[in-house]
Design a protein around this motif. Structure first.
Motif, short mmCIF file in Angstrom:
data_model
loop_
_atom_site.label_atom_id
_atom_site.label_comp_id
_atom_site.label_asym_id
_atom_site.label_seq_id
_atom_site.Cartn_x
_atom_site.Cartn_y
_atom_site.Cartn_z
N ARG A 192 15.99 15.12 23.63
CA ARG A 192 16.44 14.55 22.36
C ARG A 192 16.05 13.08 22.29
N ALA A 193 15.42 12.67 21.21
CA ALA A 193 15.09 11.27 20.98
C ALA A 193 16.30 10.60 20.35
N GLN A 194 17.12 9.96 21.17
CA GLN A 194 18.34 9.34 20.68
C GLN A 194 18.13 7.88 20.37
N ALA A 195 18.27 7.52 19.10
CA ALA A 195 18.13 6.12 18.70
C ALA A 195 19.38 5.34 19.10
N MET A 196 19.15 4.11 19.57
CA MET A 196 20.26 3.30 20.08
C MET A 196 20.07 1.84 19.70
N GLY A 197 21.17 1.18 19.41
CA GLY A 197 21.15 -0.25 19.12
C GLY A 197 21.38 -1.07 20.37
N LYS A 198 21.18 -2.37 20.29
CA LYS A 198 21.36 -3.26 21.44
C LYS A 198 22.81 -3.33 21.90
N ASP A 199 23.74 -2.96 21.01
CA ASP A 199 25.15 -2.98 21.39
C ASP A 199 25.59 -1.69 22.07
N GLY A 200 24.64 -0.77 22.29
CA GLY A 200 24.96 0.49 22.95
C GLY A 200 25.41 1.58 22.00
N THR A 201 25.41 1.30 20.70
CA THR A 201 25.80 2.29 19.71
C THR A 201 24.73 3.35 19.54
N LEU A 202 25.14 4.60 19.57
CA LEU A 202 24.23 5.69 19.28
C LEU A 202 24.09 5.81 17.77
N ILE A 203 22.88 5.66 17.27
CA ILE A 203 22.65 5.70 15.83
C ILE A 203 22.52 7.15 15.41
N GLU A 204 23.48 7.63 14.63
CA GLU A 204 23.56 9.04 14.32
C GLU A 204 22.77 9.43 13.08
N ASP A 205 22.64 8.52 12.13
CA ASP A 205 22.00 8.91 10.87
C ASP A 205 20.48 8.79 10.97
N PHE A 206 19.79 9.42 10.03
CA PHE A 206 18.34 9.27 9.94
C PHE A 206 18.01 7.82 9.63
N VAL A 207 16.89 7.34 10.16
CA VAL A 207 16.46 5.97 9.92
C VAL A 207 15.01 5.96 9.46
N PHE A 208 14.77 5.38 8.29
CA PHE A 208 13.42 5.20 7.74
C PHE A 208 13.26 3.72 7.47
N ASP A 209 12.21 3.13 7.97
CA ASP A 209 12.13 1.68 7.97
C ASP A 209 10.70 1.21 7.78
N SER A 210 10.53 0.09 7.10
CA SER A 210 9.22 -0.54 7.00
C SER A 210 9.38 -2.05 7.09
N LYS A 211 10.10 -2.48 8.12
CA LYS A 211 10.26 -3.92 8.33
C LYS A 211 8.88 -4.53 8.50
N PRO A 212 8.61 -5.65 7.85
CA PRO A 212 7.27 -6.19 7.87
C PRO A 212 6.79 -6.56 9.26
N GLY A 213 5.60 -6.11 9.57
CA GLY A 213 4.99 -6.47 10.83
C GLY A 213 3.93 -7.52 10.59
N SER A 214 2.81 -7.39 11.26
CA SER A 214 1.77 -8.41 11.16
C SER A 214 0.76 -8.08 10.08
N GLY A 215 0.48 -9.01 9.20
CA GLY A 215 -0.59 -8.92 8.22
C GLY A 215 -0.57 -7.65 7.39
N ALA A 216 -1.79 -7.16 7.12
CA ALA A 216 -1.94 -5.99 6.27
C ALA A 216 -1.42 -4.73 6.91
N ILE A 217 -1.22 -4.73 8.22
CA ILE A 217 -0.79 -3.52 8.91
C ILE A 217 0.69 -3.28 8.69
N GLY A 218 1.52 -4.25 9.09
CA GLY A 218 2.95 -4.06 9.00
C GLY A 218 3.44 -3.78 7.60
N SER A 219 2.76 -4.33 6.60
CA SER A 219 3.20 -4.14 5.21
C SER A 219 2.74 -2.81 4.62
N ARG A 220 1.95 -2.05 5.37
CA ARG A 220 1.42 -0.80 4.85
C ARG A 220 1.89 0.42 5.64
#
Length: 442
Positions: free
Chosen positions: A382-410
Motif C-alpha cells: 500500500r502506498a500510504q501518504a504521510m505528512g511530516k507530523d506523522g499523520t496518515l493522509i486518508e483522502d485522495f490528493v491531487f496537486d500541481s504545486k508549482p515547480g521549476s519553470g515550464a515543467i512544474g507549471s504544466r
C-alpha cells in the motif's frame, strides 16, 4: 491541507486534429510529441488516459509505464473488492468518488462483459464495545449515499452467513469483487482504440525543459526512451512522491510503503464464507484490520496485516533497498508514527511471522477457521501518504504545486489514491478530465 484538491491554472491547450485510424509508430530517436502524457499505468492512470482520449480525440495522448505490463503493482495486487463507500468520511473525495465510481464500474463491467460478483459485505461488531462504532459507521454510510444498507442482529447475520458470530452487523449488498488488474487492461485497450499510444518498460528518471516551446516538457528514462509533452499527468502510486520531486514539486505528501500479507483459505473450506466479512475499525489503530474476502478466481483470502515494507516494492521480507529504507526511516513523519504505534507495529510483525496469530484475528468472526485451514497467500504494498507530523493522509490528493519553470507549471500529480482508488477509478478519471478541461481551456 494536502488532501485538498489544488490545481494551478495553466496555459491553454492547443488542440490539433489527427487521423486516429492510423496506427502511430514512433522511433525513440524522433522524440515523439504529445499534447498530454500520463505517467503511470496503474488503474488510475489508465482510467484517466482512457477518459481523456474519449473526450478529446483530436489530441495526441501517451500513457507511460515503467514495468513490462500494466497494473503491475497496487492495481494488480489487491483484494479485488468493489467498495460501496461506507468507511469514508462524509464529504471527502473518497466518499464522493467511491459511491459514484461503484455505479460507473458496474455499468462498465456489464458493457464489457467483465466477470464480477455482487457477493456483498457484512461488517461485524464482535463485542459490545464495537456496537456504538458500528452504528456510527452505519450513519456514515447513509450520509455518503450508500444504497440499501441494512442493520442486522445476530440471528439475521447467521441466516446470511451461518458461520459468522457477532452481536450486530451492517449488510452492504452492492459491495462486490472483480479482478482489478484485468479491468486496468480493459481501460488501456479502450485508450489504444481511441488512438492513444502506450509505452511499457519506460521508467521515468528525468523531466527537463526542451527547446520546443510548443512541447516544452521532455520526459526521459536516461536511456533510449524520450518523449515531449505540452502537459503531464502523473499517477505513480508507490513512486508518486519521487516523480513529483523530479518536476521540482515538494516532497510531501511522502509515500511510506506498507506490505499487506494475506492467507488463503484452503479450497475445501471456502464454504465458510460467501460474502466479504469486515471488521469495525478501531480508532486506536491506523489500519482497518483483517477481513475475509472471496475472490473472483474462487479462492478466499484472509487478511491483510500491515507491516512496513523495506522498499517501495517490498512484497517479501527479503525485498530490501537500503537507499529507499534509509529515506523512509529518516523521514520525520515516519519516526513520529512509528513511536506512536510501536506496539501495534510489533503485533503486526508477529502476525506476519506466526500464522496462528493472524488466524486468531479471523476467529473473532468465524471460529471454525483454524491454522490447519490456511496457507500462505498473496501480498500487496500500500502506498500510504504521510505528512511530516506523522499523520496518515486518508483522502485522495491531487496537486500541481508549482515547480521549476515550464515543467512544474504544466504537471498535475495524483499523489495519493489508495483504496478505494480502484473502485473510484472511473469517477477519478472524470474528475481529472473535468479539471483539465476547465484549467487548460480545452
Amino acid at each position: 491541507m494536502a488532501h485538498l484538491l489544488k490545481v494551478r491554472t495553466l496555459s491553454v491547450f492547443c488542440s490539433r486534429n489527427h487521423n486516429l485510424l492510423n496506427t502511430r509508430r514512433y522511433s525513440h530517436s524522433s522524440q515523439p510529441c504529445y499534447d498530454i502524457v500520463i505517467v503511470g499505468g496503474g488503474i488510475v492512470g489508465s482510467a484517466s488516459a482512457r477518459e481523456l482520449a474519449l473526450r478529446h480525440p483530436g489530441l495526441k495522448i501517451a500513457l507511460i509505464e515503467k514495468e513490462n505490463k500494466f497494473a503491475f503493482h497496487q492495481s494488480g495486487n489487491n483484494s479485488g473488492v468493489i467498495h460501496a463507500g461506507i468507511y469514508y468520511k462524509p464529504g471527502s473525495l473518497k466518499a464522493k468518488l467511491c459511491v459514484k465510481g461503484l455505479n460507473l464500474a458496474y455499468k462498465y463491467f456489464n458493457e464489457k462483459g467483465i466477470k464480477y460478483s455482487k457477493c456483498g459485505k457484512l461488517i461485524v461488531a464482535a463485542d459490545k464495545m464495537e456496537v456504538p462504532r458500528l452504528l456510527d459507521l452505519y450513519d456514515r454510510g447513509m450520509q455518503n449515499g450508500v444504497k440499501d444498507l441494512k442493520l442486522m442482529d445476530a440471528k439475521e447475520m447467521k441466516e446470511l452467513e451461518p458461520f459468522v458470530k457477532g452481536l450486530q452487523g451492517i449488510w452492504s449488498p452492492h459491495t462486490g469483487i472483480v479482478d482489478w488488474g484485468a479491468v486496468t487492461r480493459y481501460y488501456v485497450n479502450d485508450f489504444e482504440k481511441c488512438g492513444g499510444k502506450s509505452y511499457l518498460n519506460f521508467e521515468v528518471k528525468r523531466f527537463f525543459e526542451g527547446e520546443n516551446s510548443e512541447y516544452p516538457v521532455v520526459i526521459s528514462d536516461n536511456k533510449e526512451n524520450t518523449v515531449k509533452a505540452k502537459y503531464v499527468l502523473t499517477c505513480c502510486g508507490l513512486h508518486s512522491d519521487t516523480v513529483a520531486i523530479l518536476t521540482g514539486c515538494p516532497e510531501e505528501p511522502k509515500i511510506i510503503p506498507f506490505r499487506g500479507e494475506y492467507l488463503y483459505l484452503l479450497p475445501q473450506k471456502k464454504n465458510l464464507a460467501k460474502a466479504n466479512i469486515y471488521p469495525v475499525p478501531d480508532p486506536r489503530f491506523p489500519f482497518l484490520g483483517v477481513h475475509i474476502t472471496p475472490r473472483i478466481d474462487g479462492r478466499v483470502i484472509l487478511g491483510p496485516n500491515a507491516i512496513l515494507a523495506f522498499c517501495k516494492e517490498g512484497y517479501r521480507w527479503s525485498d530490501i533497498n537500503i537507499k529507499e529504507l534509509k529515506d523512509i526511516v529518516s523521514f520525520s513523519g515516519f519516526q513520529k508514527m512509528a513511536f506512536k504505534y510501536a506496539g501495534f507495529g510489533l503485533k503486526e510483525m508477529s502476525r506476519s511471522i506466526l500464522i496462528p496469530l493472524q488466524v486468531k484475528q479471523i476467529q473473532k468472526y468465524i471460529q471454525e477457521i483454524t491454522s490447519a485451514d490456511v496457507e500462505s497467500g498473496p501480498a500487496g504494498v500500500r502506498a500510504q501518504a504521510m505528512g511530516k507530523d506523522g499523520t496518515l493522509i486518508e483522502d485522495f490528493v491531487f496537486d500541481s504545486k508549482p515547480g521549476s519553470g515550464a515543467i512544474g507549471s504544466r504537471v498535475l500529480h495524483c499523489r495519493n489514491a489508495p483504496s478505494p482508488g480502484a473502485t473510484s477509478s472511473l469517477a477519478i478519471a472524470e474528475m481529472i478530465a473535468d479539471r483539465i478541461k476547465e484549467e487548460f481551456k480545452l
